[in-house]
Design a protein around this motif. Structure first.
Motif, PDB file in Angstrom:
ATOM      1  N   SER A  13      68.834  46.372  91.063  1.00  0.00           N
ATOM      2  CA  SER A  13      69.856  46.164  90.144  1.00  0.00           C
ATOM      3  C   SER A  13      70.896  45.203  91.111  1.00  0.00           C
ATOM      4  O   SER A  13      71.119  45.778  92.010  1.00  0.00           O
ATOM      5  CB  SER A  13      70.457  47.046  89.297  1.00  0.00           C
ATOM      6  N   ILE A  14      71.538  44.284  90.333  1.00  0.00           N
ATOM      7  CA  ILE A  14      72.622  43.682  90.996  1.00  0.00           C
ATOM      8  C   ILE A  14      74.004  43.600  90.007  1.00  0.00           C
ATOM      9  O   ILE A  14      73.737  43.753  88.896  1.00  0.00           O
ATOM     10  CB  ILE A  14      72.302  42.088  91.707  1.00  0.00           C
ATOM     11  N   GLY A  19      81.287  42.640  87.279  1.00  0.00           N
ATOM     12  CA  GLY A  19      81.217  44.022  87.463  1.00  0.00           C
ATOM     13  C   GLY A  19      80.141  44.837  86.643  1.00  0.00           C
ATOM     14  O   GLY A  19      79.998  45.736  86.571  1.00  0.00           O
ATOM     15  N   LYS A  20      79.311  44.060  85.705  1.00  0.00           N
ATOM     16  CA  LYS A  20      78.328  44.568  85.028  1.00  0.00           C
ATOM     17  C   LYS A  20      77.108  44.873  85.896  1.00  0.00           C
ATOM     18  O   LYS A  20      76.719  43.800  86.763  1.00  0.00           O
ATOM     19  CB  LYS A  20      77.810  43.574  83.618  1.00  0.00           C
ATOM     20  N   ASN A  21      76.403  45.877  85.756  1.00  0.00           N
ATOM     21  CA  ASN A  21      75.258  46.198  86.456  1.00  0.00           C
ATOM     22  C   ASN A  21      73.987  45.738  85.824  1.00  0.00           C
ATOM     23  O   ASN A  21      73.639  46.233  84.547  1.00  0.00           O
ATOM     24  CB  ASN A  21      75.016  47.782  86.778  1.00  0.00           C
ATOM     25  N   ILE A  22      73.274  44.788  86.256  1.00  0.00           N
ATOM     26  CA  ILE A  22      72.031  44.066  85.878  1.00  0.00           C
ATOM     27  C   ILE A  22      70.827  44.631  86.393  1.00  0.00           C
ATOM     28  O   ILE A  22      70.455  44.497  87.528  1.00  0.00           O
ATOM     29  CB  ILE A  22      72.222  42.708  85.853  1.00  0.00           C
ATOM     30  N   PRO A  23      69.726  45.163  85.761  1.00  0.00           N
ATOM     31  CA  PRO A  23      68.528  45.539  86.083  1.00  0.00           C
ATOM     32  C   PRO A  23      67.918  44.179  86.320  1.00  0.00           C
ATOM     33  O   PRO A  23      67.745  43.299  85.524  1.00  0.00           O
ATOM     34  CB  PRO A  23      67.893  46.527  85.161  1.00  0.00           C
ATOM     35  N   CYS A  24      66.920  44.065  87.460  1.00  0.00           N
ATOM     36  CA  CYS A  24      66.336  42.750  87.898  1.00  0.00           C
ATOM     37  C   CYS A  24      64.939  43.274  88.653  1.00  0.00           C
ATOM     38  O   CYS A  24      64.691  44.463  89.093  1.00  0.00           O
ATOM     39  CB  CYS A  24      67.190  42.022  88.408  1.00  0.00           C
ATOM     40  N   THR A  25      64.039  42.485  88.631  1.00  0.00           N
ATOM     41  CA  THR A  25      62.964  42.542  89.353  1.00  0.00           C
ATOM     42  C   THR A  25      62.884  41.603  90.541  1.00  0.00           C
ATOM     43  O   THR A  25      63.166  40.093  90.266  1.00  0.00           O
ATOM     44  CB  THR A  25      61.532  42.206  88.364  1.00  0.00           C
ATOM     45  N   ILE A  26      62.346  41.882  91.609  1.00  0.00           N
ATOM     46  CA  ILE A  26      62.312  41.181  92.897  1.00  0.00           C
ATOM     47  C   ILE A  26      60.820  40.716  92.808  1.00  0.00           C
ATOM     48  O   ILE A  26      59.745  41.537  92.915  1.00  0.00           O
ATOM     49  CB  ILE A  26      62.701  41.835  94.137  1.00  0.00           C
ATOM     50  N   ILE A  27      60.487  39.412  93.132  1.00  0.00           N
ATOM     51  CA  ILE A  27      59.277  38.548  93.378  1.00  0.00           C
ATOM     52  C   ILE A  27      59.190  37.900  94.657  1.00  0.00           C
ATOM     53  O   ILE A  27      59.934  37.201  95.070  1.00  0.00           O
ATOM     54  CB  ILE A  27      58.800  37.979  92.206  1.00  0.00           C
TER      55      ILE A  27
END
Length: 221
Positions: A13-14, A19-27
């Motif tokens: 997450s970044i 200031g919002k926490n955003i879930p993400c995927t690393i490729i």
């Protein structure tokens, strides 16, 4: 640009600017070499075959060695075919497509095989609620599907009836995923949200409305 082949590295997450926490995927993006270009004249359709990750020649069969030799590229571990309705005259055999083909903020389509769940019941597979509350004389019926059809008429189960069976392991496309960040130094592509597949699974990444079918190998490297 037809697309890229990536490897799922997992989720994190970044934080956004507000200031919002955003879930993400690393490729992880490897340099994609153009192995073959199919045209309407020779094959009946247009597509580009890409390959990633070097492979030892002694581990490559002779038929594939000849296939790679035509493009002047060393053998690769993974090959994926990108079909498209658009012809790209700038593409040449043996050339490289890298992560710089994408831009931060644009949207892509990601295609991969979803996680296999094995044989599952109707509650997990289709979201059934079960027969109901347990009562006297009711044995192991809480997660059962209940009736699957009438007896005398039609005296059979209709095709397509939602029942227990194998779940997952299907070719899934997630459309319109936003690129949050591109790390060109380490060749990492950070996408918003989740994508199908296990860690180390291969992904097909294409710009919006360019995703198509491809052959998939369940062997992970």
């Amino acid at each position: 640009m037809v697309g890229l082949i990536g490897i799922n590295c997992g989720m994190t997450s970044i934080f956004s600017k507000n200031g919002k926490n955003i879930p993400c995927t690393i490729i992880k993006i490897y340099p994609c070499y153009i192995i073959q270009i199919k045209t309407i004249k020779t094959d009946g359709y247009f597509s580009v075959q890409l390959g990633i990750i070097d492979k030892k020649k002694k581990h490559t069969c002779k038929s594939l060695q000849g296939h790679f030799k035509k493009s002047g590229v060393t053998p690769k571990k993974k090959l994926l075919e990108f079909k498209s309705k658009i012809f790209y005259p700038e593409l040449k055999l043996g050339s490289i497509i890298n992560i710089n083909s994408f831009l931060e903020g644009e949207y892509v389509d990601v295609k991969s095989f979803s996680k296999g769940k094995g044989f599952q019941g109707v509650v997990k597979r289709h979201g059934f609620s079960g027969v109901g509350e347990s009562s006297h004389g009711q044995h192991n019926r809480l997660r059962s599907p209940g009736s699957i059809g009438a007896g005398s008429d039609p005296s059979r189960v209709f095709k397509g009836k939602k029942m227990a069976g194998r779940m997952g392991g299907k070719n899934v496309t997630i459309k319109n995923i936003k690129i949050l960040k591109i790390d060109s130094d380490n060749n990492f592509l950070i996408l918003k949200g989740s994508i199908p597949g296990n860690k180390k699974s291969y992904l097909m990444i294409k710009k919006k409305y360019e995703i198509t079918n491809f052959k998939y190998s369940r062997k992970f490297y």
